[in-house]
Design a protein around this motif. Structure first.
Motif, PDB file in Angstrom:
ATOM      1  N   LYS A  19      20.044  28.445  79.783  1.00 13.28           N
ATOM      2  CA  LYS A  19      21.039  27.470  80.228  1.00 13.28           C
ATOM      3  C   LYS A  19      20.870  27.232  81.714  1.00 13.28           C
ATOM      4  N   SER A  20      20.725  25.967  82.092  1.00 16.58           N
ATOM      5  CA  SER A  20      20.605  25.594  83.503  1.00 16.58           C
ATOM      6  C   SER A  20      21.678  24.587  83.866  1.00 16.58           C
ATOM      7  N   PHE A  21      22.110  24.656  85.108  1.00 19.30           N
ATOM      8  CA  PHE A  21      22.933  23.607  85.703  1.00 19.30           C
ATOM      9  C   PHE A  21      22.064  22.959  86.768  1.00 19.30           C
ATOM     10  N   GLY A  22      21.495  21.800  86.447  1.00 18.08           N
ATOM     11  CA  GLY A  22      20.542  21.181  87.357  1.00 18.08           C
ATOM     12  C   GLY A  22      19.333  22.090  87.521  1.00 18.08           C
ATOM     13  N   ALA A  23      18.980  22.398  88.766  1.00 20.43           N
ATOM     14  CA  ALA A  23      17.804  23.233  89.037  1.00 20.43           C
ATOM     15  C   ALA A  23      18.118  24.725  88.926  1.00 20.43           C
ATOM     16  N   LEU A  24      19.404  25.068  88.782  1.00 22.74           N
ATOM     17  CA  LEU A  24      19.807  26.478  88.749  1.00 22.74           C
ATOM     18  C   LEU A  24      19.799  27.006  87.322  1.00 22.74           C
ATOM     19  N   GLU A  25      18.897  27.943  87.035  1.00 27.03           N
ATOM     20  CA  GLU A  25      18.867  28.561  85.707  1.00 27.03           C
ATOM     21  C   GLU A  25      19.855  29.729  85.693  1.00 27.03           C
ATOM     22  N   VAL A  26      20.884  29.607  84.852  1.00 33.09           N
ATOM     23  CA  VAL A  26      21.973  30.576  84.835  1.00 33.09           C
ATOM     24  C   VAL A  26      21.756  31.636  83.760  1.00 33.09           C
ATOM     25  N   LEU A  27      21.182  31.253  82.627  1.00 27.41           N
ATOM     26  CA  LEU A  27      20.845  32.192  81.554  1.00 27.41           C
ATOM     27  C   LEU A  27      19.352  32.101  81.305  1.00 27.41           C
ATOM     28  N   LYS A  28      18.684  33.251  81.285  1.00 27.21           N
ATOM     29  CA  LYS A  28      17.220  33.273  81.322  1.00 27.21           C
ATOM     30  C   LYS A  28      16.616  33.961  80.095  1.00 27.21           C
ATOM     31  N   GLY A  29      17.056  33.545  78.916  1.00 23.16           N
ATOM     32  CA  GLY A  29      16.460  34.107  77.704  1.00 23.16           C
ATOM     33  C   GLY A  29      17.271  35.255  77.132  1.00 23.16           C
ATOM     34  N   ILE A  30      18.550  34.998  76.862  1.00 26.61           N
ATOM     35  CA  ILE A  30      19.476  36.044  76.398  1.00 26.61           C
ATOM     36  C   ILE A  30      19.355  36.245  74.887  1.00 26.61           C
ATOM     37  N   ASP A  31      19.287  37.522  74.480  1.00 28.70           N
ATOM     38  CA  ASP A  31      19.331  37.908  73.066  1.00 28.70           C
ATOM     39  C   ASP A  31      20.501  38.862  72.869  1.00 28.70           C
ATOM     40  N   LEU A  32      21.314  38.592  71.853  1.00 31.87           N
ATOM     41  CA  LEU A  32      22.363  39.565  71.510  1.00 31.87           C
ATOM     42  C   LEU A  32      22.809  39.372  70.069  1.00 31.87           C
ATOM     43  N   GLU A  33      23.395  40.428  69.519  1.00 29.00           N
ATOM     44  CA  GLU A  33      23.977  40.409  68.176  1.00 29.00           C
ATOM     45  C   GLU A  33      25.329  41.105  68.212  1.00 29.00           C
ATOM     46  N   VAL A  34      26.269  40.578  67.446  1.00 26.68           N
ATOM     47  CA  VAL A  34      27.562  41.228  67.269  1.00 26.68           C
ATOM     48  C   VAL A  34      27.839  41.290  65.768  1.00 26.68           C
ATOM     49  N   ARG A  35      28.115  42.485  65.278  1.00 27.40           N
ATOM     50  CA  ARG A  35      28.376  42.669  63.856  1.00 27.40           C
ATOM     51  C   ARG A  35      29.873  42.660  63.574  1.00 27.40           C
ATOM     52  N   ARG A  36      30.207  42.470  62.330  1.00 26.14           N
ATOM     53  CA  ARG A  36      31.622  42.390  61.950  1.00 26.14           C
ATOM     54  C   ARG A  36      32.367  43.642  62.407  1.00 26.14           C
ATOM     55  N   GLY A  37      33.489  43.425  63.056  1.00 21.88           N
ATOM     56  CA  GLY A  37      34.335  44.529  63.487  1.00 21.88           C
ATOM     57  C   GLY A  37      33.943  45.146  64.808  1.00 21.88           C
ATOM     58  N   GLU A  38      32.835  44.691  65.404  1.00 19.43           N
ATOM     59  CA  GLU A  38      32.414  45.239  66.686  1.00 19.43           C
ATOM     60  C   GLU A  38      33.139  44.560  67.843  1.00 19.43           C
ATOM     61  N   VAL A  39      33.253  45.299  68.941  1.00 18.31           N
ATOM     62  CA  VAL A  39      33.740  44.744  70.200  1.00 18.31           C
ATOM     63  C   VAL A  39      32.596  44.847  71.195  1.00 18.31           C
ATOM     64  N   LEU A  40      32.100  43.692  71.646  1.00 18.10           N
ATOM     65  CA  LEU A  40      31.041  43.643  72.652  1.00 18.10           C
ATOM     66  C   LEU A  40      31.681  43.344  73.996  1.00 18.10           C
ATOM     67  N   ALA A  41      31.542  44.278  74.934  1.00 16.35           N
ATOM     68  CA  ALA A  41      32.037  44.062  76.295  1.00 16.35           C
ATOM     69  C   ALA A  41      30.865  43.643  77.170  1.00 16.35           C
ATOM     70  N   ILE A  42      31.056  42.566  77.927  1.00 15.34           N
ATOM     71  CA  ILE A  42      30.025  42.065  78.839  1.00 15.34           C
ATOM     72  C   ILE A  42      30.543  42.257  80.261  1.00 15.34           C
ATOM     73  N   ILE A  43      29.800  43.061  81.044  1.00 18.27           N
ATOM     74  CA  ILE A  43      30.200  43.337  82.416  1.00 18.27           C
ATOM     75  C   ILE A  43      29.072  42.903  83.349  1.00 18.27           C
ATOM     76  N   GLY A  44      29.390  42.828  84.633  1.00 17.22           N
ATOM     77  CA  GLY A  44      28.377  42.441  85.604  1.00 17.22           C
ATOM     78  C   GLY A  44      29.014  41.768  86.805  1.00 17.22           C
ATOM     79  N   PRO A  45      28.251  41.611  87.883  1.00 14.61           N
ATOM     80  CA  PRO A  45      28.787  41.000  89.098  1.00 14.61           C
ATOM     81  C   PRO A  45      29.089  39.517  88.916  1.00 14.61           C
ATOM     82  N   SER A  46      29.871  38.966  89.817  1.00 18.53           N
ATOM     83  CA  SER A  46      30.134  37.522  89.818  1.00 18.53           C
ATOM     84  C   SER A  46      28.822  36.773  89.929  1.00 18.53           C
ATOM     85  N   GLY A  47      28.718  35.671  89.173  1.00 17.52           N
ATOM     86  CA  GLY A  47      27.511  34.862  89.228  1.00 17.52           C
ATOM     87  C   GLY A  47      26.370  35.365  88.365  1.00 17.52           C
ATOM     88  N   SER A  48      26.648  36.371  87.533  1.00 17.38           N
ATOM     89  CA  SER A  48      25.571  36.934  86.707  1.00 17.38           C
ATOM     90  C   SER A  48      25.333  36.141  85.425  1.00 17.38           C
TER      91      SER A  48
END
Length: 260
Positions: A19-48
């Motif tokens: 995912k890019s906004f103009g020339a800025l690539e914000v997501l660079k090839g993300i892979d993830l899976e969430v199964r039924r009943g799971e809670v996926l927490a996503i943490i990280g610095p601002s702008g990540s």
């Protein structure tokens, strides 16, 4: 009937998401899976890229390339030209309807009472009659501890109460997956606890959840999996106990040292 939790039932799969906004690539090839009943927490610095990733799940942002599967059906795929293409409109609406979202800001309709806020989408999006949905809406208000606030307006509630109404409103559409975008970031510390309590109860009931959060205690206690993002990439992923006790990557260690 309660959903049976099966380890092989993938509720959400994202593959090679860019995912890019103009020339800025914000997501660079993300892979993830969430199964039924799971809670996926996503943490990280601002702008990540955390919130952008979450917003791509339910098409509040469109991806440039990659694929998104909701409950085994494709919401988006990448064509031979390298561009993402979304499902046709009826299928898209069906898949997006499987998800509910709670934002940083509560986004309640200020001119509607708490009960009217809960009833609005089921009546106007799903075409249900008030008498069909109101008993369930009352159950949800009881669940979030606000049975006595049904006739109040948002301006008469605390921030924590408004966010719990927002959670109940999302649940009123009976989603299979709940998305939370830093749901406590706009709250004073003393109000944060009541919202996290509601979210912990949902986790205990095996609601499938994807939560972007800066609340490390919640991620440690309630999540099934934790992802650390930085610079548009997933740097590290693991089960909470090992993730927090023994992070492998230096970026993760440095981030957690500042947060804990």
């Amino acid at each position: 009937m309660a959903n049976t939790i099966t380890k092989d039932e993938v509720m959400l799969r994202m593959h090679d998401i860019h995912k890019s906004f103009g020339a800025l690539e914000v997501l660079k090839g993300i892979d993830l899976e969430v199964r039924r009943g799971e809670v996926l927490a996503i943490i990280g610095p601002s702008g990540s890229g955390k919130s952008t990733l979450l917003r791509c799940i339910n098409k509040l942002e469109t991806i440039n390339s990659g694929s998104i599967e909701i409950e085994g059906e494709f919401l988006a795929v990448t064509k031979e030209n390298g561009q993402a293409e979304y499902a046709e409109s009826k299928k898209e609406r069906q898949l997006l309807g499987c998800m509910g979202m709670v934002f940083q800001q509560f986004n309640l309709f200020p001119h509607m009472t708490v009960m009217e806020n809960l009833l609005e989408a089921p009546m106007h999006v799903k075409g249900l009659k008030r008498e069909e949905i109101e008993p369930y809406a009352k159950e949800l208000l009881a669940k979030v501890g606000l049975s006595d606030r049904a006739d109040y307006y948002p301006s008469q509630l605390s921030g924590g109460q408004q966010q719990r109404v927002a959670i109940a409103r999302a649940l009123c559409m009976k989603p299979d997956i709940m998305l939370f975008d830093e749901p406590t970031s706009a709250l004073d510390p003393e109000l944060t606890g009541e919202v996290l309590k509601t979210m912990r109860e949902l986790a205990e009931e095996h609601m499938t959840m994807v939560v972007v959060t800066h609340e490390m205690a919640f991620a440690r206690e309630a999540a099934s999996q934790v992802i650390f993002m930085a610079g548009g990439n997933i740097v590290e992923q693991g089960e909470p106990e090992a993730f927090f006790a023994n992070p492998k990557e230096e970026r993760t260690k440095a981030f957690l040292k500042n947060m804990l």
